[in-house]
Design a protein around this motif. Sequence first.
Motif, PDB file in Angstrom:
ATOM      1  N   MET A  62      81.127  14.655 -93.016  1.00 46.74           N
ATOM      2  CA  MET A  62      79.771  15.067 -92.734  1.00 46.74           C
ATOM      3  C   MET A  62      79.698  16.590 -92.721  1.00 46.74           C
ATOM      4  O   MET A  62      80.661  17.256 -92.327  1.00 46.74           O
ATOM      5  CB  MET A  62      79.356  14.501 -91.379  1.00 46.74           C
ATOM      6  CG  MET A  62      77.975  14.832 -90.899  1.00 46.74           C
ATOM      7  SD  MET A  62      77.833  16.397 -90.017  1.00 46.74           S
ATOM      8  CE  MET A  62      79.033  16.240 -88.736  1.00 46.74           C
ATOM      9  N   ALA A  63      78.557  17.115 -93.159  1.00 45.17           N
ATOM     10  CA  ALA A  63      78.316  18.552 -93.087  1.00 45.17           C
ATOM     11  C   ALA A  63      76.948  18.786 -92.467  1.00 45.17           C
ATOM     12  O   ALA A  63      75.969  18.157 -92.877  1.00 45.17           O
ATOM     13  CB  ALA A  63      78.380  19.176 -94.477  1.00 45.17           C
ATOM     14  N   GLU A  64      76.884  19.672 -91.484  1.00 45.64           N
ATOM     15  CA  GLU A  64      75.608  20.054 -90.895  1.00 45.64           C
ATOM     16  C   GLU A  64      74.955  21.092 -91.793  1.00 45.64           C
ATOM     17  O   GLU A  64      75.574  22.099 -92.136  1.00 45.64           O
ATOM     18  CB  GLU A  64      75.800  20.617 -89.487  1.00 45.64           C
ATOM     19  CG  GLU A  64      76.177  19.577 -88.477  1.00 45.64           C
ATOM     20  CD  GLU A  64      76.138  20.092 -87.046  1.00 45.64           C
ATOM     21  OE1 GLU A  64      75.794  21.270 -86.821  1.00 45.64           O
ATOM     22  OE2 GLU A  64      76.460  19.300 -86.153  1.00 45.64           O
ATOM     23  N   LEU A  65      73.694  20.839 -92.167  1.00 46.01           N
ATOM     24  CA  LEU A  65      72.975  21.733 -93.066  1.00 46.01           C
ATOM     25  C   LEU A  65      72.078  22.703 -92.317  1.00 46.01           C
ATOM     26  O   LEU A  65      71.648  23.703 -92.879  1.00 46.01           O
ATOM     27  CB  LEU A  65      72.149  20.917 -94.054  1.00 46.01           C
ATOM     28  CG  LEU A  65      72.922  19.860 -94.851  1.00 46.01           C
ATOM     29  CD1 LEU A  65      71.986  19.140 -95.796  1.00 46.01           C
ATOM     30  CD2 LEU A  65      74.089  20.476 -95.600  1.00 46.01           C
ATOM     31  N   GLY A  66      71.768  22.399 -91.061  1.00 46.31           N
ATOM     32  CA  GLY A  66      70.943  23.299 -90.256  1.00 46.31           C
ATOM     33  C   GLY A  66      69.826  22.555 -89.561  1.00 46.31           C
ATOM     34  O   GLY A  66      69.700  21.336 -89.648  1.00 46.31           O
ATOM     35  N   ASP A  67      68.992  23.327 -88.866  1.00 52.50           N
ATOM     36  CA  ASP A  67      67.856  22.793 -88.135  1.00 52.50           C
ATOM     37  C   ASP A  67      66.857  22.196 -89.119  1.00 52.50           C
ATOM     38  O   ASP A  67      66.386  22.874 -90.030  1.00 52.50           O
ATOM     39  CB  ASP A  67      67.206  23.908 -87.318  1.00 52.50           C
ATOM     40  CG  ASP A  67      66.113  23.429 -86.402  1.00 52.50           C
ATOM     41  OD1 ASP A  67      65.536  22.342 -86.634  1.00 52.50           O
ATOM     42  OD2 ASP A  67      65.819  24.144 -85.432  1.00 52.50           O
TER      43      ASP A  67
END
Length: 97
Positions: A62-67
């Motif tokens: 998984m990768a967090e892309l931002g708000d």
Amino acid sequence: MHEQLHADENLAVFLTIEDDGILRLEMVATSDTYDLSVPDEVVVAVEGEAVEVVVEDAAHAMAELGDASKFDEETFTVMLRVHEFFEGWDFGPEDEG
């Protein structure tokens, strides 16, 4: 939200937003072809900038892309490379014209 962006016999990719309001790219290896735990073989970039990929196991990353709220107002591009697989997606506000 849990939107499927790609699926084939080896890999499934989802764009998700959980209750915390963070937009994430989730990758699931659906066969033994791809090992998502191999360093440097899973790369995610937003607007050309690499983001951290968190590996759960060989079949899940998984990768967090931002708000997520900022992406309601701006267009952005997400690129993904998993071993030989390479794909990109453009996201942003819907055209109202």
